[in-house]
Design a protein around this motif. Structure first.
Motif, PDB file in Angstrom:
ATOM      1  N   UNK A   1      -2.874 -17.152  -8.026  1.00  9.94           N
ATOM      2  CA  UNK A   1      -3.657 -16.049  -8.599  1.00  9.94           C
ATOM      3  C   UNK A   1      -2.733 -15.327  -9.571  1.00  9.94           C
TER       4      UNK A   1
ATOM      5  N   UNK B   1       0.837  -1.201   0.000  1.00 11.73           N
ATOM      6  CA  UNK B   1       0.000   0.000   0.000  1.00 11.73           C
ATOM      7  C   UNK B   1       0.884   1.269   0.000  1.00 11.73           C
TER       8      UNK B   1
ATOM      9  N   UNK C   1     -11.232 -16.637   1.812  1.00 10.45           N
ATOM     10  CA  UNK C   1     -11.438 -15.457   0.964  1.00 10.45           C
ATOM     11  C   UNK C   1     -10.077 -14.936   0.533  1.00 10.45           C
ATOM     12  N   UNK C   2      -9.970 -14.531  -0.741  1.00  6.14           N
ATOM     13  CA  UNK C   2      -8.682 -14.103  -1.279  1.00  6.14           C
ATOM     14  C   UNK C   2      -8.749 -12.697  -1.866  1.00  6.14           C
ATOM     15  N   UNK C   3      -7.548 -12.093  -2.018  1.00  8.14           N
ATOM     16  CA  UNK C   3      -7.441 -10.771  -2.647  1.00  8.14           C
ATOM     17  C   UNK C   3      -7.010 -10.948  -4.100  1.00  8.14           C
TER      18      UNK C   3
ATOM     19  N   UNK D   1      -1.785 -11.419  -9.525  1.00  7.69           N
ATOM     20  CA  UNK D   1      -1.229 -10.776  -8.328  1.00  7.69           C
ATOM     21  C   UNK D   1       0.294 -10.625  -8.408  1.00  7.69           C
ATOM     22  N   UNK D   2       0.862  -9.640  -7.687  1.00  6.62           N
ATOM     23  CA  UNK D   2       2.320  -9.440  -7.720  1.00  6.62           C
ATOM     24  C   UNK D   2       3.088 -10.699  -7.295  1.00  6.62           C
ATOM     25  N   UNK D   3       2.589 -11.399  -6.270  1.00 11.20           N
ATOM     26  CA  UNK D   3       3.134 -12.702  -5.868  1.00 11.20           C
ATOM     27  C   UNK D   3       2.006 -13.720  -6.016  1.00 11.20           C
TER      28      UNK D   3
ATOM     29  N   UNK E   1      -0.787 -17.874  -3.617  1.00 10.50           N
ATOM     30  CA  UNK E   1      -1.633 -17.281  -2.585  1.00 10.50           C
ATOM     31  C   UNK E   1      -1.707 -18.140  -1.323  1.00 10.50           C
TER      32      UNK E   1
ATOM     33  N   UNK F   1     -10.933  -7.343  -2.858  1.00 11.50           N
ATOM     34  CA  UNK F   1     -10.300  -7.501  -1.549  1.00 11.50           C
ATOM     35  C   UNK F   1     -10.763  -8.720  -0.788  1.00 11.50           C
ATOM     36  N   UNK F   2     -11.900  -9.275  -1.191  1.00 12.35           N
ATOM     37  CA  UNK F   2     -12.414 -10.463  -0.508  1.00 12.35           C
ATOM     38  C   UNK F   2     -13.251 -11.289  -1.478  1.00 12.35           C
ATOM     39  N   UNK F   3     -12.580 -12.191  -2.189  1.00 15.77           N
ATOM     40  CA  UNK F   3     -13.252 -13.042  -3.158  1.00 15.77           C
ATOM     41  C   UNK F   3     -13.404 -14.435  -2.536  1.00 15.77           C
TER      42      UNK F   3
ATOM     43  N   UNK G   1      -2.099 -12.619   0.182  1.00 15.57           N
ATOM     44  CA  UNK G   1      -3.191 -12.695  -0.792  1.00 15.57           C
ATOM     45  C   UNK G   1      -4.462 -13.257  -0.166  1.00 15.57           C
ATOM     46  N   UNK G   2      -4.402 -13.621   1.091  1.00 17.65           N
ATOM     47  CA  UNK G   2      -5.612 -14.012   1.812  1.00 17.65           C
ATOM     48  C   UNK G   2      -6.183 -12.734   2.440  1.00 17.65           C
ATOM     49  N   UNK G   3      -7.509 -12.587   2.356  1.00 22.11           N
ATOM     50  CA  UNK G   3      -8.153 -11.334   2.786  1.00 22.11           C
ATOM     51  C   UNK G   3      -7.950 -11.043   4.266  1.00 22.11           C
TER      52      UNK G   3
ATOM     53  N   UNK H   1      -0.642 -16.375   2.516  1.00 21.65           N
ATOM     54  CA  UNK H   1       0.230 -15.238   2.228  1.00 21.65           C
ATOM     55  C   UNK H   1      -0.649 -13.992   2.393  1.00 21.65           C
TER      56      UNK H   1
ATOM     57  N   UNK I   1      -5.542  -5.336  -3.766  1.00 19.05           N
ATOM     58  CA  UNK I   1      -4.261  -5.726  -3.201  1.00 19.05           C
ATOM     59  C   UNK I   1      -3.720  -4.704  -2.214  1.00 19.05           C
ATOM     60  N   UNK I   2      -4.422  -3.573  -2.067  1.00 16.92           N
ATOM     61  CA  UNK I   2      -3.994  -2.605  -1.063  1.00 16.92           C
ATOM     62  C   UNK I   2      -4.286  -3.158   0.322  1.00 16.92           C
ATOM     63  N   UNK I   3      -3.435  -2.866   1.241  1.00 25.98           N
ATOM     64  CA  UNK I   3      -3.690  -3.333   2.604  1.00 25.98           C
ATOM     65  C   UNK I   3      -2.819  -4.437   3.054  1.00 25.98           C
TER      66      UNK I   3
END
Lengths: 98, 151
Positions: free
Chosen positions: B91, A29, B115-117, B94-96, B99, B71-73, A59-61, A57, B149-151
């Motif tokens: 994913x 961010x 839930x994933x971003x 995504x940058x990495x 997941x 942010x929450x899929x 990538x989890x919410x 990682x 992906x922010x946060x």
């Protein structure tokens, strides 16, 4: 920090729903100025055996929701949820199956 | 006193051994680079030593067609194989991309939800590693209206 759980047994199958309070921050961010802080290992044990072994990682919410089920459980049994994040922080909680 | 010291030493050794056992068996400690890889294929190459996976019905991936909030899929992964070793969620946008990885054990029903971003529209892949180390894949495209992906 904090772990909320609903864990119910039907026949011999336990269904577990977890909500773990954690920022799951990627550190991306604001042009990568933020600090990365995310859970990178979460396990659930039942009577000494691992019944859930997850390597998340960022990538989890945020405040991860997790659902899974395992066999060989009965009402009143205890499961232990444990997680650790990339900064070395960890939390452990015992949950009784209903 | 001597006996007491000896017992204490025993417990310390036990604790250290237990920690090592947890660490050594994991895909995370053996393949830390996979989690930092910037493409899905590089992550797979590092974690499993190959990118070739069979497109069959052994790996099952449930995701919405359109995600309004990246942010929450919600995602559900599962396999029909009873003796699979690991499952990995990639994913690609995504940058990495790597997941989540799950290690499967006896008694665990291999069907997990979380839930994933997702940063942008793209493919999500579920890789299932079977008992022989062969990979199975399921792919699903998800349209993301607002990236997360922010946060």
């Amino acid at each position: 920090m904090g772990i909320k759980a609903i864990a119910k047994v039907k026949h011999d199958i336990a269904t577990v729903k977890l909500l773990v309070k954690h920022p799951m921050a990627s550190g991306k961010i604001g042009g990568g100025k933020g600090e990365a802080k995310y859970i990178n290992h979460l396990t659930v044990k039942h009577g000494g055996r691992v019944v859930y072994d997850m390597y998340p990682t960022s990538a989890v919410s945020k405040n991860p929701y997790i659902k899974f089920a395992f066999k060989g459980a009965k009402k009143g049994d205890t499961i232990t949820v444990w997680w650790q994040d990339n900064t070395g922080k960890s939390e452990k909680k015992d949950i009784k199956l209903k | 006193m001597k006996r007491r010291n000896f017992l204490g030493l025993g417990f310390t050794t036990m604790a250290v051994t237990a920690l090592q056992t947890v660490g050594s068996a994991s895909i995370f400690s053996e393949h830390p680079k996979a989690f930092m890889a910037t493409t899905g294929d590089a992550a797979l190459e590092d974690a499993y030593g190959t990118t070739s996976a069979m497109k069959d019905d052994k790996a099952k991936l449930k995701l919405p067609d359109i995600a309004e909030n990246g942010g929450a899929v919600p995602v559900t992964v599962s396999t029909s194989l009873s003796n699979a070793k690991t499952m990995t969620l990639i994913i690609d946008g995504n940058p990495h991309p790597l997941a989540v990885t799950w290690e499967l054990s006896e008694g665990t029903i291999p069907k997990f939800s979380t839930r994933i971003k997702m940063r942008k529209t793209g493919n999500v892949r579920l890789i299932v590693e079977d008992a022989n180390g062969k990979l199975h894949v399921a792919t699903k495209q998800v349209k993301v209206t607002v990236g997360g992906c922010g946060g």
